[in-house]
Design a protein around this motif. Structure first.
Motif, short mmCIF file in Angstrom:
data_model
loop_
_atom_site.label_atom_id
_atom_site.label_comp_id
_atom_site.label_asym_id
_atom_site.label_seq_id
_atom_site.Cartn_x
_atom_site.Cartn_y
_atom_site.Cartn_z
N ASN A 50 0.75 -1.13 -0.03
CA ASN A 50 0.07 0.14 0.10
C ASN A 50 0.76 1.35 0.13
N MET A 51 2.60 1.05 -0.29
CA MET A 51 3.28 1.93 -0.68
C MET A 51 4.36 2.14 -1.53
N ALA A 52 3.33 1.12 -2.52
CA ALA A 52 4.13 1.00 -3.59
C ALA A 52 4.19 2.53 -3.85
N ARG A 53 3.43 3.48 -4.20
CA ARG A 53 3.90 4.57 -5.52
C ARG A 53 5.00 5.89 -3.96
N TRP A 54 5.05 5.40 -3.57
CA TRP A 54 5.74 6.14 -2.56
C TRP A 54 7.94 5.51 -2.72
N ILE A 55 7.24 4.15 -2.32
CA ILE A 55 8.93 3.39 -2.76
C ILE A 55 9.80 4.24 -3.66
N ALA A 56 8.40 3.61 -4.86
CA ALA A 56 9.01 3.82 -6.43
C ALA A 56 9.56 5.42 -6.28
N ALA A 57 9.03 6.26 -5.76
CA ALA A 57 9.17 7.92 -5.50
C ALA A 57 10.02 8.29 -4.86
N ALA A 63 17.93 8.88 -7.57
CA ALA A 63 18.38 8.84 -8.70
C ALA A 63 18.78 9.79 -9.93
N GLY A 64 17.80 11.33 -9.15
CA GLY A 64 17.63 12.00 -9.14
C GLY A 64 16.26 12.37 -10.25
N GLY A 65 14.89 12.03 -9.60
CA GLY A 65 13.89 12.76 -9.96
C GLY A 65 13.65 13.82 -9.14
N HIS A 66 12.81 13.70 -9.31
CA HIS A 66 11.27 15.25 -8.52
C HIS A 66 10.55 14.30 -8.08
N PRO A 67 9.90 13.98 -7.27
CA PRO A 67 8.38 13.61 -6.94
C PRO A 67 7.97 13.96 -6.71
N SER A 68 6.68 14.37 -5.81
CA SER A 68 5.98 14.73 -5.37
C SER A 68 5.13 14.31 -3.85
N ILE A 69 5.38 15.10 -2.30
CA ILE A 69 4.34 14.15 -1.40
C ILE A 69 3.45 15.90 -0.96
N SER A 70 2.08 15.76 -1.35
CA SER A 70 1.66 16.34 -0.70
C SER A 70 0.82 16.43 0.81
N GLY A 287 1.11 16.04 -8.50
CA GLY A 287 1.12 14.82 -9.14
C GLY A 287 2.49 13.86 -8.13
N GLN A 288 0.95 14.01 -7.03
CA GLN A 288 2.60 13.87 -5.53
C GLN A 288 1.96 11.78 -5.69
N SER A 289 3.37 11.70 -5.35
CA SER A 289 3.03 9.11 -5.67
C SER A 289 2.70 9.90 -3.59
N LEU A 290 2.71 10.28 -2.77
CA LEU A 290 1.92 9.88 -1.51
C LEU A 290 1.37 11.30 -1.00
#
Length: 407
Positions: A50-57, A63-70, A287-290
């Motif tokens: 239930n946290m798969a998207r967060w783990i990927a983010a 690795a240099g990406g820019h995911p978001s938490i809201s 576009g938040q992952s979490l």
């Protein structure tokens, strides 16, 4: 080597394992064991599934990406109680809120993160004698400034947007860290203005056309890496609405934390759908992952019934998941009022833990259980009967970071 943490191997326990390192004379725990040791006892239903998207983010940021938490919540996500004065100690509170503390806590645990973004007025201007315009001694933050008749209007995630009204009016945002990328979220609608974007008053980085089919959109711009002030200048005698400004460095990954919370927030506030930009219609705009949801205190401390609260939360959680984000639920911080001592707040906590978190398969972090009754808190942890101080927010952020890095 295997250790049993518990009365004995037959009793309820957590197994941790590692290998003895002869060179250092220490036992080095494996990854799963480090996670088991780090997970706070007040966290429930935390699973990789239930946290798969967060783990990927999280791994993307490394690795240099820019995911978001809201962060969806009330004044205790905004930072009320952490500032230096004013109504509910909101002056200067943005730099001391959970967003800022969580960025620091994640970095300490090996996850690059960045706070300090603009995300609406967080409703702080509804508090008496509080501004959000950079005015020394009254402003929620000194990062924002604006000119002319610009002001706050139209509710969205983060509550009111900053509206420019006339030619030459300007909004300026000064991030606290170096950046080379600017992401602006804005409203497009018939008759709205075009704005020019620059940093430090230099050459134009480009424009945003506000006129067009109704929607809430994002526009990205790049500049030389450095510390800058972002300027958004109106080019027409028409309105332009700014919902958020996010700045980061494209050469360094980070989890970007957005505080889409507001002072006085209720669950119902996040479910409105009357306009294209209303909260319920733009749940996934960052576009938040979490999405971390901390909406309990004002409902439990007010007139909201448990049934109405549960129904509203069900709608909100469903929309967040439909937008492609994981959800972590949190109880409110302990508060000190008749609706707390009467047991009403406890029924809301139990509903979050035993019903909503279970039915929607969400992690739940019990801040109420962890911190205990406000009357038993250590000195300096509360500003008033509802709002913690910076010290408690920092410990709260540490708990969240432990969950987010242990899974």
């Amino acid at each position: 080597l295997t250790y049993y943490v518990g009365a004995d191997s037959a009793a309820p326990h957590v197994e941790i394992a590692g290998e003895y390192d002869a060179a250092s004379g220490q036992t080095v725990l494996d990854d799963a064991s480090r996670a088991a040791v780090r997970m706070p006892w007040c966290a429930y239903n935390v699973k990789q599934s239930n946290m798969a998207r967060w783990i990927a983010a999280r791994e993307s940021a490394k690795a240099g990406g820019h995911p978001s938490i809201s962060l969806f919540g009330d004044s205790t996500f905004v930072g009320a109680g952490a500032g230096t004065g004013g109504t509910t100690a909101l002056i200067g509170a943005k730099a001391r809120n959970v967003e800022s503390k969580l960025a620091q806590a994640l970095k300490k645990l090996g996850v690059p993160a960045r706070g300090g973004h603009f995300c609406g007025n967080n409703n702080v201007t509804s508090a008496a004698s509080i501004t959000y315009d950079g005015t020394a001694g009254t402003s929620y933050s000194t990062q924002l400034a604006y000119t002319g008749t610009a002001g706050w209007s139209q509710q969205t995630l983060g509550v009111l947007m900053l509206r420019l009204n006339a030619t030459g009016e300007k909004a300026s945002w000064t991030p606290t860290q170096s950046f080379d990328t600017v992401v602006i979220t804005y409203v497009r609608n018939a008759g709205l203005a075009t704005v020019n974007i620059d940093v430090d008053g230099g050459a134009s980085l480009g424009t945003i056309v506000g006129n067009g089919a109704t929607g809430v959109l994002t526009a990205s711009f790049t500049c030389a890496e450095g510390t800058h002030t972002v300027n958004i200048t109106n080019t027409a005698n028409a309105q332009f609405y700014i919902r958020s400004i996010k700045c980061y460095s494209s050469t360094r990954g980070s989890v970007d934390i957005m505080t889409a919370a507001h002072w006085g927030g209720l669950v119902a506030d996040f479910n409105g759908t009357s306009n294209a930009w209303s909260p319920g219609n733009v749940i996934g705009i960052d576009g938040q992952s979490l999405t971390i949801v901390k909406l309990m205190t004002n409902d439990a401390n007010g007139a909201t019934s448990l049934a109405t609260y549960q129904s509203g939360m069900e709608t909100l959680i469903g929309r967040i998941k439909a937008a492609g984000s994981d959800v972590m639920l949190m109880s409110g911080n302990p508060f000190n009022s008749a609706n707390y001592s009467s047991g009403k707040a406890a029924t809301f906590v139990a509903n979050l833990r035993d019903t909503l978190a279970v039915n929607f398969d969400c992690p739940f972090l019990d801040l109420d259980g962890y911190f205990g009754p406000q009357t038993e808190q250590r000195v300096g942890y509360y500003f008033d009967s509802l709002h913690p101080t910076e010290a408690l927010y920092a410990e709260e952020a540490d708990l969240i970071a432990q969950v987010l890095t242990a899974i």
